[in-house]
Design a protein around this motif. Structure first.
Motif, PDB file in Angstrom:
ATOM      1  N   LEU A  37     -13.958  15.013  -0.176  1.00 22.51           N
ATOM      2  CA  LEU A  37     -15.138  15.847   0.034  1.00 22.51           C
ATOM      3  C   LEU A  37     -16.107  15.212   1.038  1.00 22.51           C
ATOM      4  O   LEU A  37     -16.821  15.913   1.740  1.00 22.51           O
ATOM      5  CB  LEU A  37     -15.854  16.100  -1.296  1.00 22.51           C
ATOM      6  N   ALA A  38     -16.142  13.902   1.088  1.00 23.79           N
ATOM      7  CA  ALA A  38     -17.003  13.184   2.034  1.00 23.79           C
ATOM      8  C   ALA A  38     -16.500  11.739   2.095  1.00 23.79           C
ATOM      9  O   ALA A  38     -16.032  11.204   1.101  1.00 23.79           O
ATOM     10  CB  ALA A  38     -18.464  13.215   1.579  1.00 23.79           C
ATOM     11  N   PRO A  39     -16.542  11.104   3.260  1.00 15.82           N
ATOM     12  CA  PRO A  39     -17.022  11.613   4.543  1.00 15.82           C
ATOM     13  C   PRO A  39     -15.948  12.432   5.243  1.00 15.82           C
ATOM     14  O   PRO A  39     -14.843  12.579   4.710  1.00 15.82           O
ATOM     15  CB  PRO A  39     -17.314  10.334   5.323  1.00 15.82           C
ATOM     16  N   ALA A  40     -16.259  12.944   6.422  1.00 16.65           N
ATOM     17  CA  ALA A  40     -15.270  13.661   7.207  1.00 16.65           C
ATOM     18  C   ALA A  40     -14.264  12.675   7.779  1.00 16.65           C
ATOM     19  O   ALA A  40     -14.613  11.554   8.158  1.00 16.65           O
ATOM     20  CB  ALA A  40     -15.944  14.440   8.335  1.00 16.65           C
ATOM     21  N   GLU A  41     -13.017  13.085   7.827  1.00 13.96           N
ATOM     22  CA  GLU A  41     -11.976  12.270   8.445  1.00 13.96           C
ATOM     23  C   GLU A  41     -12.343  12.001   9.907  1.00 13.96           C
ATOM     24  O   GLU A  41     -12.821  12.881  10.619  1.00 13.96           O
ATOM     25  CB  GLU A  41     -10.629  12.997   8.352  1.00 13.96           C
ATOM     26  N   THR A  42     -12.143  10.767  10.363  1.00 15.26           N
ATOM     27  CA  THR A  42     -12.464  10.311  11.722  1.00 15.26           C
ATOM     28  C   THR A  42     -13.937  10.510  12.062  1.00 15.26           C
ATOM     29  O   THR A  42     -14.291  10.835  13.191  1.00 15.26           O
ATOM     30  CB  THR A  42     -11.579  10.980  12.796  1.00 15.26           C
ATOM     31  N   GLY A  43     -14.805  10.320  11.072  1.00  9.55           N
ATOM     32  CA  GLY A  43     -16.235  10.451  11.323  1.00  9.55           C
ATOM     33  C   GLY A  43     -16.813   9.186  11.930  1.00  9.55           C
ATOM     34  O   GLY A  43     -16.311   8.078  11.724  1.00  9.55           O
ATOM     35  N   VAL A  44     -17.883   9.339  12.687  1.00 11.88           N
ATOM     36  CA  VAL A  44     -18.606   8.220  13.298  1.00 11.88           C
ATOM     37  C   VAL A  44     -20.000   8.169  12.687  1.00 11.88           C
ATOM     38  O   VAL A  44     -20.718   9.172  12.687  1.00 11.88           O
ATOM     39  CB  VAL A  44     -18.710   8.379  14.823  1.00 11.88           C
ATOM     40  N   VAL A  45     -20.387   7.016  12.140  1.00 16.69           N
ATOM     41  CA  VAL A  45     -21.681   6.862  11.489  1.00 16.69           C
ATOM     42  C   VAL A  45     -22.437   5.698  12.113  1.00 16.69           C
ATOM     43  O   VAL A  45     -21.853   4.829  12.755  1.00 16.69           O
ATOM     44  CB  VAL A  45     -21.525   6.640   9.970  1.00 16.69           C
ATOM     45  N   ARG A  46     -23.759   5.682  11.892  1.00 17.03           N
ATOM     46  CA  ARG A  46     -24.618   4.643  12.462  1.00 17.03           C
ATOM     47  C   ARG A  46     -25.212   3.744  11.384  1.00 17.03           C
ATOM     48  O   ARG A  46     -26.144   2.984  11.643  1.00 17.03           O
ATOM     49  CB  ARG A  46     -25.755   5.294  13.255  1.00 17.03           C
ATOM     50  N   THR A  47     -24.699   3.856  10.156  1.00 16.80           N
ATOM     51  CA  THR A  47     -25.177   3.043   9.043  1.00 16.80           C
ATOM     52  C   THR A  47     -24.044   2.168   8.534  1.00 16.80           C
ATOM     53  O   THR A  47     -22.875   2.544   8.648  1.00 16.80           O
ATOM     54  CB  THR A  47     -25.705   3.925   7.902  1.00 16.80           C
ATOM     55  N   PRO A  48     -24.345   1.005   7.939  1.00 19.89           N
ATOM     56  CA  PRO A  48     -23.292   0.067   7.537  1.00 19.89           C
ATOM     57  C   PRO A  48     -22.572   0.433   6.248  1.00 19.89           C
ATOM     58  O   PRO A  48     -21.778  -0.347   5.747  1.00 19.89           O
ATOM     59  CB  PRO A  48     -24.046  -1.256   7.382  1.00 19.89           C
ATOM     60  N   GLN A  49     -22.854   1.594   5.698  1.00 18.54           N
ATOM     61  CA  GLN A  49     -22.107   2.073   4.548  1.00 18.54           C
ATOM     62  C   GLN A  49     -22.115   3.595   4.559  1.00 18.54           C
ATOM     63  O   GLN A  49     -22.943   4.224   5.208  1.00 18.54           O
ATOM     64  CB  GLN A  49     -22.676   1.545   3.239  1.00 18.54           C
ATOM     65  N   VAL A  50     -21.161   4.171   3.850  1.00 19.68           N
ATOM     66  CA  VAL A  50     -21.053   5.627   3.808  1.00 19.68           C
ATOM     67  C   VAL A  50     -20.602   6.029   2.407  1.00 19.68           C
ATOM     68  O   VAL A  50     -19.889   5.283   1.725  1.00 19.68           O
ATOM     69  CB  VAL A  50     -20.053   6.135   4.874  1.00 19.68           C
ATOM     70  N   LEU A  51     -21.048   7.213   1.957  1.00 13.15           N
ATOM     71  CA  LEU A  51     -20.703   7.691   0.627  1.00 13.15           C
ATOM     72  C   LEU A  51     -19.330   8.349   0.639  1.00 13.15           C
ATOM     73  O   LEU A  51     -19.083   9.276   1.413  1.00 13.15           O
ATOM     74  CB  LEU A  51     -21.752   8.688   0.135  1.00 13.15           C
ATOM     75  N   LEU A  52     -18.456   7.866  -0.230  1.00 12.17           N
ATOM     76  CA  LEU A  52     -17.141   8.463  -0.434  1.00 12.17           C
ATOM     77  C   LEU A  52     -17.190   9.347  -1.677  1.00 12.17           C
ATOM     78  O   LEU A  52     -17.637   8.908  -2.741  1.00 12.17           O
ATOM     79  CB  LEU A  52     -16.081   7.367  -0.619  1.00 12.17           C
ATOM     80  N   VAL A  53     -16.757  10.600  -1.546  1.00 16.49           N
ATOM     81  CA  VAL A  53     -16.659  11.520  -2.677  1.00 16.49           C
ATOM     82  C   VAL A  53     -15.275  12.158  -2.627  1.00 16.49           C
ATOM     83  O   VAL A  53     -14.894  12.738  -1.603  1.00 16.49           O
ATOM     84  CB  VAL A  53     -17.739  12.626  -2.629  1.00 16.49           C
ATOM     85  N   TYR A  54     -14.516  12.020  -3.702  1.00 15.06           N
ATOM     86  CA  TYR A  54     -13.176  12.604  -3.732  1.00 15.06           C
ATOM     87  C   TYR A  54     -12.816  13.013  -5.152  1.00 15.06           C
ATOM     88  O   TYR A  54     -13.444  12.576  -6.127  1.00 15.06           O
ATOM     89  CB  TYR A  54     -12.140  11.637  -3.167  1.00 15.06           C
TER      90      TYR A  54
END
Length: 370
Positions: free
Chosen positions: A28-45
């Motif tokens: 559900l998150a993040p998008a596949e092959t996404g580019v972010v500007r923060t040192p962590q990202v929320l994974l939802v599955y």
């Protein structure tokens, strides 16, 4: 209650899929092959109910506790993924047989980075789109609109942001808006197309509060530090909170080495000025010299070493010049303190380094007296 909420969640368009497809994990998150500007990202599955999984980051098991929500058909998992600079590959693995159930990549591009490679198919990723929020609103309070009032942009509602972003409040020195939960001083609550993005460019956004400061530090300066000239305040400053009272991402010299490690001899803390903060010599915003010092040449060094520079002669031996129009070892520059002393160098002209024996002294002097 949780079961009912999860049932509502999986019935949304985001979850609509044939029954057979539902048996597979869904990202559900993040998008596949996404580019972010923060040192962590929320994974939802999601995975089939009762299935035990773990996450591998670049082939190594990630030992980090997440939050799970059990359901009748699917269990929902939330986990904050730490990111290293560049491309990060993740796998969701079934615990019982270590079968990879899902894989995806996220590319982290730090604000200070100009060279982080991004693959052709990678795209900027934003979580707070209307579609993604619709899949979360069954459990989370994500209203379509937020009420704001002049001069007090959503101070109480900022605590809502902190529920999912608790790390923002953990910095030792908080930025003013962060400290009072005034998130909307910088973040736009409207969908454009994602919301909570920065409402203005960095110079304009920061200038709304710091205009006088910016005018004072840059007024009349002949040279401007690269990030400042490019409007990149966030290259050095963390907008939520930092390691210093100036909300720097790191304290110098560690901060400076994020960009300048390739041009300085290492380790700088062992050099001539290793114990001196970079900002004691260099103005991080702008200056009257190319190296952003307050003065040029020996005049600048004399600010801390007046006894050596006074009179222009007598160092290190009687009658030896300390300045001249031409440096014999490098005719393209004038003779000065830096002809002998490398300000960041590990090997300095000092009694402990060069004058320790006659052979070393002779070798050094022959740079000019050959």
């Amino acid at each position: 209650m949780r079961t009912a909420l999860l049932a509502a969640l999986v019935s949304l368009p985001l979850a609509a899929a044939p029954a057979a497809a539902r048996e597979l994990p869904r990202l559900l998150a993040p998008a596949e092959t996404g580019v972010v500007r923060t040192p962590q990202v929320l994974l939802v599955y999601t995975v089939p109910a009762g299935e035990q999984t773990f996450v591998r980051a670049d082939g190594r098991r990630l030992d980090r506790k997440g939050v799970s929500v059990p359901g009748d058909r699917e269990d929902l998992f939330h986990l904050q993924l730490p990111l290293k600079e560049g491309r990060n590959r993740f796998e969701i693995v079934r615990a019982v047989d270590e079968k990879v159930r899902l894989s995806f990549t996220v590319t982290y591009v730090p604000p200070y980075s100009l060279r982080t490679p991004v693959a052709p198919g990678d795209r900027p990723y934003a979580f707070h789109t209307r579609e993604r929020e619709a899949g979360c609103s069954g459990c989370h309070n994500l209203p379509e609109t937020y009420e704001t009032v002049p001069d007090r942009p959503l101070a109480p509602a900022g605590k809502v942001c902190g529920a999912c972003h608790p790390g923002i409040e953990k910095a030792p020195n908080l930025h003013g808006p962060t400290a009072v939960y005034a998130c909307f001083m910088c973040h736009d609550p409207q969908y454009r197309s994602a919301r909570f993005t920065i409402a203005a460019s960095q110079p304009a956004g920061c200038g709304r509060c710091h205009e006088d400061f910016l005018a004072r530090i840059l007024g009349g300066k002949k040279f401007v530090h690269g990030p400042v000239a490019a409007g990149g305040c966030l290259v050095c400053h963390d907008p939520h909170g930092g390691k210093t009272t100036a909300v720097l991402r790191e304290a110098p010299p560690k901060l400076c080495l994020l960009c300048h490690a390739d041009t300085l001899p290492l380790p700088v803390d062992k050099g001539l000025h290793g114990s001196v903060p970079c900002t004691q010599c260099h103005n991080p915003h702008g200056g009257d010299t190319r190296i952003l010092t307050a003065k040029a040449g020996n005049e600048f060094c004399a600010g801390c070493h007046p006894d050596v520079a006074e009179g222009g002669r007598g160092h290190p031996v009687a009658g030896h010049p300390v300045e001249a129009e031409v440096d014999p070892s490098l005719p393209g520059r004038p003779l000065g303190c830096v002809s002998c002393h490398a300000p960041h160098g590990v090997s300095d002209v000092s009694r402990a380094r060069i004058l320790e024996n006659e052979q070393a002294l002779t070798r050094f002097c022959r740079k000019c007296h050959y």
